[in-house]
Design an enzyme around this catalytic site. Structure first.
Site, PDB file in Angstrom:
ATOM      1  N   HIS A   1     -19.233  12.027   2.529  1.00 29.57           N
ATOM      2  CA  HIS A   1     -19.782  10.760   3.035  1.00 29.57           C
ATOM      3  C   HIS A   1     -21.314  10.870   3.127  1.00 29.57           C
ATOM      4  CE1 HIS A   1     -19.676   6.960   5.190  1.00 29.57           C
ATOM      5  NE2 HIS A   1     -20.584   7.466   5.999  1.00 29.57           N
TER       6      HIS A   1
ATOM      7  N   LYS B   1       0.846  -1.195   0.000  1.00 27.27           N
ATOM      8  CA  LYS B   1       0.000   0.000   0.000  1.00 27.27           C
ATOM      9  C   LYS B   1       0.882   1.246   0.000  1.00 27.27           C
ATOM     10  CE  LYS B   1      -3.922   2.073   2.225  1.00 27.27           C
ATOM     11  NZ  LYS B   1      -5.310   1.707   2.295  1.00 27.27           N
TER      12      LYS B   1
ATOM     13  N   MET C   1     -13.257   4.555  -2.778  1.00 28.67           N
ATOM     14  CA  MET C   1     -13.621   3.531  -1.806  1.00 28.67           C
ATOM     15  C   MET C   1     -12.393   2.762  -1.312  1.00 28.67           C
ATOM     16  SD  MET C   1     -16.643   4.422  -1.608  1.00 28.67           S
ATOM     17  CE  MET C   1     -17.838   3.320  -0.858  1.00 28.67           C
TER      18      MET C   1
HETATM   19  C1  GAR Z   1     -21.150   9.327  -3.094  1.00 30.56           C
HETATM   20  O1  GAR Z   1     -22.508   9.269  -2.786  1.00 30.56           O
HETATM   21  C2  GAR Z   1     -20.316   9.419  -1.833  1.00 30.56           C
HETATM   22  O2  GAR Z   1     -20.971  10.060  -0.781  1.00 30.56           O
HETATM   23  C3  GAR Z   1     -20.054   7.975  -1.527  1.00 30.56           C
HETATM   24  O3  GAR Z   1     -19.854   7.375  -2.777  1.00 30.56           O
HETATM   25  C4  GAR Z   1     -20.691   8.023  -3.724  1.00 30.56           C
HETATM   26  C5  GAR Z   1     -19.909   8.242  -5.003  1.00 30.56           C
HETATM   27  O4  GAR Z   1     -20.747   8.685  -6.021  1.00 30.56           O
HETATM   28  N1  GAR Z   1     -18.933   7.828  -0.662  1.00 30.56           N
HETATM   29  C6  GAR Z   1     -18.849   6.937   0.312  1.00 30.56           C
HETATM   30  O5  GAR Z   1     -19.718   6.127   0.553  1.00 30.56           O
HETATM   31  C7  GAR Z   1     -17.564   7.011   1.116  1.00 30.56           C
HETATM   32  N2  GAR Z   1     -17.649   6.180   2.268  1.00 30.56           N
HETATM   33  P1  GAR Z   1     -20.172   9.310  -7.336  1.00 30.56           P
HETATM   34  O6  GAR Z   1     -19.129   8.320  -7.873  1.00 30.56           O
HETATM   35  O7  GAR Z   1     -21.358   9.395  -8.259  1.00 30.56           O
HETATM   36  O8  GAR Z   1     -19.585  10.653  -7.016  1.00 30.56           O
END
Ligand code: GAR
Length: 190
Positions: free
Chosen positions: A111, A67, A92
């Protein structure tokens, strides 16, 4: 005024990335979106970045011995691009020590819950299972504590149904506005 440089990290669809990119390109956010970093070859966000003409780097963690080695490569890129602010938008992956050592205090995340409730990768589903009646979005500083950094901005919305897709849809509309507003404000303070 010297233009600040921002980077967006994403792993999936990239709707927040698109909102940020368009806001930079139209001058709503007074910064250059210098690079989009993706850890998932094949993610839809890569095509979106191409369409918008944003430099894109796809790093596949499994191509690196550790990593730390993976993140070292990213740090090199961020330094070369003179990045002032890193915006995680559906990235992620847990940010590790190497990236934090180089950029802590300059990394933010969005988030889909009212933190500190419902940390982790399934925030909306977890909140639904709990039966909450008020959902929300949080933007926070990123530190070694997953989804635990100091909160910068939050917005709540009521929802009494049981459809996760609908919560995501309502939430994402709010995310796009809140992320753009928050980045704009932060850039004035950096
Ligand atoms: C978003 O809704 C963000 O809040 C979430 O992933 C989505 C990405 O959407 N993030 C998490 O869950 C972080 N823990 P996108 O690719 O359409 O921007």
């Amino acid at each position: 005024m010297i233009m600040k440089n921002i980077a967006v990290f994403a792993s999936g669809t990239g709707s927040n990335f698109v909102a940020i990119a368009k806001a930079c390109q139209s001058g709503v956010i007074p910064a250059r979106l210098a690079v989009m970093v993706c850890d998932k070859p094949g993610a839809a966000v890569i095509e979106r970045a191409k369409e918008l003409g944003i430099d894109t780097f796809v790093f596949s963690p499994k191509d690196y011995a550790s990593k730390a080695a993976y993140e070292q490569e990213i740090v090199k890129l961020l330094e070369a691009k003179k990045i002032d602010l890193v915006c995680l938008a559906g990235y992620m992956r847990i940010v590790g020590e190497t990236l934090l050592q180089a950029y802590e205090g300059r990394i933010i995340n969005i988030h889909p819950s009212l933190l500190p409730s419902f940390k982790g990768a399934h925030a909306v589903e977890d909140a639904l299972a709990y039966g909450v009646k008020v959902y929300g979005i949080t933007i926070h500083w990123v530190n070694a504590d997953l989804d635990g950094g100091r909160i910068i901005a939050q917005r709540a919305f009521p929802y009494e149904g049981s459809d996760a897709g609908e919560v995501h849809r309502i939430g994402q509309k709010i995310e796009h506005e809140l992320y753009v507003e928050t980045i704009k404000k932060l850039l004035c303070e950096l």
